[in-house]
Structures are given as structure tokens and as C-alpha cells.
Design a protein around this motif. Structure first.
Motif, PDB file in Angstrom:
ATOM      1  N   ALA A  38       0.874  -1.005   0.027  1.00  0.00           N
ATOM      2  CA  ALA A  38      -0.105   0.127  -0.101  1.00  0.00           C
ATOM      3  C   ALA A  38       1.008   0.798   0.235  1.00  0.00           C
ATOM      4  O   ALA A  38       0.007   2.149   0.031  1.00  0.00           O
ATOM      5  CB  ALA A  38      -0.521  -0.173   0.818  1.00  0.00           C
ATOM      6  N   PRO A  41       2.731   2.837  -4.034  1.00  0.00           N
ATOM      7  CA  PRO A  41       1.977   4.165  -5.419  1.00  0.00           C
ATOM      8  C   PRO A  41       2.894   5.695  -4.267  1.00  0.00           C
ATOM      9  O   PRO A  41       3.796   6.286  -5.344  1.00  0.00           O
ATOM     10  CB  PRO A  41       1.154   4.394  -4.811  1.00  0.00           C
ATOM     11  CG  PRO A  41       0.377   3.044  -4.500  1.00  0.00           C
ATOM     12  CD  PRO A  41       1.439   1.978  -3.528  1.00  0.00           C
ATOM     13  N   ARG A  61       1.549 -10.170  -8.133  1.00  0.00           N
ATOM     14  CA  ARG A  61       0.637  -8.981  -8.488  1.00  0.00           C
ATOM     15  C   ARG A  61      -0.025  -8.529  -7.322  1.00  0.00           C
ATOM     16  O   ARG A  61      -0.858  -7.696  -7.823  1.00  0.00           O
ATOM     17  CB  ARG A  61      -0.322 -10.295  -9.386  1.00  0.00           C
ATOM     18  CG  ARG A  61      -1.661  -9.165  -9.332  1.00  0.00           C
ATOM     19  CD  ARG A  61      -1.467  -8.485 -10.472  1.00  0.00           C
ATOM     20  NE  ARG A  61      -2.433  -7.874 -11.100  1.00  0.00           N
ATOM     21  CZ  ARG A  61      -3.374  -7.679 -12.193  1.00  0.00           C
ATOM     22  NH1 ARG A  61      -3.052  -8.519 -13.028  1.00  0.00           N
ATOM     23  NH2 ARG A  61      -4.679  -6.991 -12.146  1.00  0.00           N
ATOM     24  N   GLN A  62      -0.329  -9.054  -6.509  1.00  0.00           N
ATOM     25  CA  GLN A  62      -0.641  -8.503  -5.151  1.00  0.00           C
ATOM     26  C   GLN A  62       0.208  -7.320  -4.172  1.00  0.00           C
ATOM     27  O   GLN A  62      -0.572  -5.985  -3.910  1.00  0.00           O
ATOM     28  CB  GLN A  62      -0.889  -8.974  -3.737  1.00  0.00           C
ATOM     29  CG  GLN A  62      -1.615 -10.419  -3.507  1.00  0.00           C
ATOM     30  CD  GLN A  62      -1.885 -11.224  -2.557  1.00  0.00           C
ATOM     31  OE1 GLN A  62      -1.181 -12.024  -1.965  1.00  0.00           O
ATOM     32  NE2 GLN A  62      -3.167 -11.232  -2.232  1.00  0.00           N
ATOM     33  N   GLN A  65      -0.874  -4.511  -6.750  1.00  0.00           N
ATOM     34  CA  GLN A  65      -2.142  -3.725  -7.309  1.00  0.00           C
ATOM     35  C   GLN A  65      -2.042  -2.520  -6.745  1.00  0.00           C
ATOM     36  O   GLN A  65      -2.495  -1.813  -7.435  1.00  0.00           O
ATOM     37  CB  GLN A  65      -3.091  -4.953  -6.856  1.00  0.00           C
ATOM     38  CG  GLN A  65      -3.900  -4.571  -7.084  1.00  0.00           C
ATOM     39  CD  GLN A  65      -4.245  -4.974  -9.139  1.00  0.00           C
ATOM     40  OE1 GLN A  65      -4.498  -5.915  -8.892  1.00  0.00           O
ATOM     41  NE2 GLN A  65      -5.589  -3.848  -9.045  1.00  0.00           N
ATOM     42  N   PRO A  66      -1.569  -1.840  -6.024  1.00  0.00           N
ATOM     43  CA  PRO A  66      -2.411  -0.606  -4.844  1.00  0.00           C
ATOM     44  C   PRO A  66      -1.374   0.597  -6.023  1.00  0.00           C
ATOM     45  O   PRO A  66      -2.307   1.287  -6.415  1.00  0.00           O
ATOM     46  CB  PRO A  66      -1.678  -0.827  -3.733  1.00  0.00           C
ATOM     47  CG  PRO A  66      -1.244  -1.589  -2.642  1.00  0.00           C
ATOM     48  CD  PRO A  66      -1.388  -3.055  -4.915  1.00  0.00           C
ATOM     49  N   LEU A  68      -0.798  -0.056  -9.237  1.00  0.00           N
ATOM     50  CA  LEU A  68      -1.717   0.054 -10.358  1.00  0.00           C
ATOM     51  C   LEU A  68      -3.231   0.509 -10.514  1.00  0.00           C
ATOM     52  O   LEU A  68      -3.589   1.187 -11.405  1.00  0.00           O
ATOM     53  CB  LEU A  68      -2.169  -1.816 -10.775  1.00  0.00           C
ATOM     54  CG  LEU A  68      -0.883  -2.596 -11.007  1.00  0.00           C
ATOM     55  CD1 LEU A  68      -1.170  -3.613 -11.843  1.00  0.00           C
ATOM     56  CD2 LEU A  68      -0.416  -2.661 -12.180  1.00  0.00           C
ATOM     57  N   ASP A  69      -3.195   0.687  -9.493  1.00  0.00           N
ATOM     58  CA  ASP A  69      -4.797   1.029  -9.006  1.00  0.00           C
ATOM     59  C   ASP A  69      -4.628   2.554  -9.291  1.00  0.00           C
ATOM     60  O   ASP A  69      -5.831   3.319  -9.012  1.00  0.00           O
ATOM     61  CB  ASP A  69      -5.481   1.331  -7.239  1.00  0.00           C
ATOM     62  CG  ASP A  69      -5.845  -1.148  -6.895  1.00  0.00           C
ATOM     63  OD1 ASP A  69      -6.144  -0.810  -8.192  1.00  0.00           O
ATOM     64  OD2 ASP A  69      -6.269  -1.317  -6.342  1.00  0.00           O
ATOM     65  N   ALA A  70      -3.146   3.268  -8.560  1.00  0.00           N
ATOM     66  CA  ALA A  70      -3.708   4.191  -8.293  1.00  0.00           C
ATOM     67  C   ALA A  70      -2.600   4.960  -9.798  1.00  0.00           C
ATOM     68  O   ALA A  70      -2.645   6.711  -9.641  1.00  0.00           O
ATOM     69  CB  ALA A  70      -1.831   4.263  -7.325  1.00  0.00           C
ATOM     70  N   ARG A  71      -2.602   4.127 -10.355  1.00  0.00           N
ATOM     71  CA  ARG A  71      -2.252   4.727 -11.815  1.00  0.00           C
ATOM     72  C   ARG A  71      -2.601   3.930 -12.962  1.00  0.00           C
ATOM     73  O   ARG A  71      -2.914   2.681 -13.586  1.00  0.00           O
ATOM     74  CB  ARG A  71      -0.939   4.621 -12.087  1.00  0.00           C
ATOM     75  CG  ARG A  71       0.058   5.251 -10.723  1.00  0.00           C
ATOM     76  CD  ARG A  71       2.041   5.034 -11.970  1.00  0.00           C
ATOM     77  NE  ARG A  71       2.542   6.204 -10.882  1.00  0.00           N
ATOM     78  CZ  ARG A  71       3.558   6.158 -11.046  1.00  0.00           C
ATOM     79  NH1 ARG A  71       4.256   6.250 -12.033  1.00  0.00           N
ATOM     80  NH2 ARG A  71       4.390   6.933  -9.892  1.00  0.00           N
ATOM     81  N   PRO A  72      -4.243   3.501 -13.554  1.00  0.00           N
ATOM     82  CA  PRO A  72      -4.834   2.961 -14.260  1.00  0.00           C
ATOM     83  C   PRO A  72      -4.401   2.792 -15.310  1.00  0.00           C
ATOM     84  O   PRO A  72      -5.292   1.579 -16.231  1.00  0.00           O
ATOM     85  CB  PRO A  72      -6.433   3.743 -13.742  1.00  0.00           C
ATOM     86  CG  PRO A  72      -6.091   5.083 -12.766  1.00  0.00           C
ATOM     87  CD  PRO A  72      -4.721   5.113 -12.796  1.00  0.00           C
TER      88      PRO A  72
END
Length: 240
Positions: A38, A41, A61-62, A65-66, A68-72
Motif C-alpha cells: 500500500a 504508490p 501481483r498483490q 496492485q496498489p 496499478l490502482d493508483a495509475r490506471p
């Protein structure tokens, strides 16, 4: 050529259990590992990333993921060649138990001669990972330019093997390298040689962002140039 940001996956349930996870399915981040992921990012907020490349294993991947979520818009690519070493019959076993195996001494002191029963050799592990990075360097440079930066999430032994290659070290010395869970190791590749910018870094990554080139500056005289000159003697006060 590009700068590679290597991220080791966050702390996993296997790390805390003292188990050699290898490619065992279902190994995920533990609570601390999720916290580490978390924070990624924010640590990378100063960096412009061209792509994310990930080991196929769940814990990697986990970890990404944060980010990737912060940079769509950040493209994600799965790369089998940076998956964990195939430990074969050793996978899923307790490290304390494996310490009594004669092969463990070879793994620690002469890893270039180590091959895991039912798995792969450490030489093969390094070769496939280095090939993957070389291929991705060429692809990223072709698509995004030679100043591009990209992130690759992988595993401890893979990262150590890549660092050994970047430093021109024999694989037998790679056990001297260490990378904590969710730490960042950065390698800037140039035409003639790589430069290790960070190793196992768990702090601020803003200094890894490319610097503006001043008029008349010779890019080849620094690790960010084409590699035709050595780094400054003593590291250089302005070196990244």
C-alpha cells in the motif's frame, strides 16, 4: 537505455512461516506485506513509469496492485521468466528443515553448482531472468525512449541474480546480496554497462527520477548517459 526498478514482493505468509514457498500456489501477502504494498504508490510518486512487469505468482501481483490502482493507465505485463526459482521437491518445506540438507551448503557457498531435486539449477534461474530483462530493456527503449523507467516485481533470488549480473559478479557471490520484502533495487542500463543505483531500498525513491539535462551537458559522462565514460571517482556528489 531504460532504468529498471526491481521490487521484491511484500512480506508473504511463507516468509513469516519460515517456509520455502517457491512456486507453491496460494502464497499471499501477510498483513505487513499488504501494508508495504500500500505504501508503494507513494514511494514511487516522483517516477514516471512506462510499464509494469510482474512475476505470475500471486504475491507479486498483490504487491503491484496498489500501484496499478493508483495509475490506471499503467500497462501490466506478466513475465514467466522472472517467476521464483523452481525449487522442485524443496518447495513448501520449512527452511529450518532444509538447513540440514547437504545441498543447502552448496546453495549458499557454490550456487552455480546447485540444482534443486525435481526443479531447476540456479544457473538456469539467472540466465532466464537476465534474458527477460535484456528483452524488456529493448522493448521499453523502442516504445518509450532511452530515458524510460519501468517497474518489475519479482522474487529475492531473482533480484539478487540480476544484481550480480549487473555488477559483473559471478553467481557464486550472489548470496552476499540482500533485498528485503517490498524493497526497491534500481539498475540503470547503458550501452556499455549497467549502473546499480539502489539496492534493497525501503525509503524515498524521488532521486531516481530523471534529471533535466542542462545545455551543453555531456550525458555520456554520467551513469545516465550512453556508458562511454566511467562514473565519477568516489561516486560523485551529484550521482544518483
Amino acid at each position: 537505455m531504460p532504468t529498471l526498478i526491481l521490487v521484491r514482493h511484500g512480506r508473504s505468509t511463507a516468509n513469516t512461516a519460515g517456509v520455502l514457498a517457491g512456486r507453491t500456489p496460494g502464497v499471499s501477502l501477510d498483513e505487513r506485506g499488504a501494508e508495504q504494498a500500500a505504501a508503494l504508490p507513494g514511494r514511487m510518486s516522483a517516477l514516471t513509469l512506462a510499464a509494469a512487469v510482474c512475476s505470475p505468482l500471486q504475491r507479486c501481483r498483490q504487491t503491484l496492485q496498489p500501484l496499478l490502482d493508483a495509475r490506471p493507465g499503467l500497462p501490466l505485463h506478466t513475465e514467466e521468466r522472472i517467476s521464483e526459482c523452481d525449487y522442485g521437491d524443496w518447495s513448501g518445506r520449512k527452511l529450518a528443515e532444509l538447513s540440514d540438507e547437504p545441498l543447502m551448503t552448496v546453495v549458499q557457498q557454490h550456487p552455480s553448482a546447485a540444482a534443486f531435486p525435481g526443479g531447476e539449477s540456479m544457473r538456469a534461474m539467472q540466465a532466464r531472468a537476465v534474458d527477460a530483462v535484456r528483452d524488456w530493456n529493448a522493448r521499453i527503449e523502442a516504445e518509450h525512449g532511452d530515458d524510460a523507467t519501468y517497474v518489475m516485481c519479482s522474487h529475492g533470488d531473482i533480484i539478487k541474480a540480476l544484481v550480480a549480473d549487473a555488477l559483473g559478479m559471478h553467481l557464486d557471490l550472489f548470496q552476499r546480496i540482500h533485498a528485503d520484502p517490498c524493497s526497491v533495487t534500481a539498475i540503470r542500463y547503458t550501452r556499455l554497462r549497467p549502473f546499480l543505483l539502489r539496492l534493497g531500498d525501503t525509503g524515498d525513491l524521488a532521486p531516481l527520477a530523471p534529471r533535466e539535462r542542462t545545455a551543453g551537458a555531456d550525458a555520456s559522462a554520467s551513469p545516465g548517459g550512453d556508458g562511454s565514460a566511467d562514473a565519477a571517482v568516489g561516486g560523485g556528489a551529484g550521482a544518483p
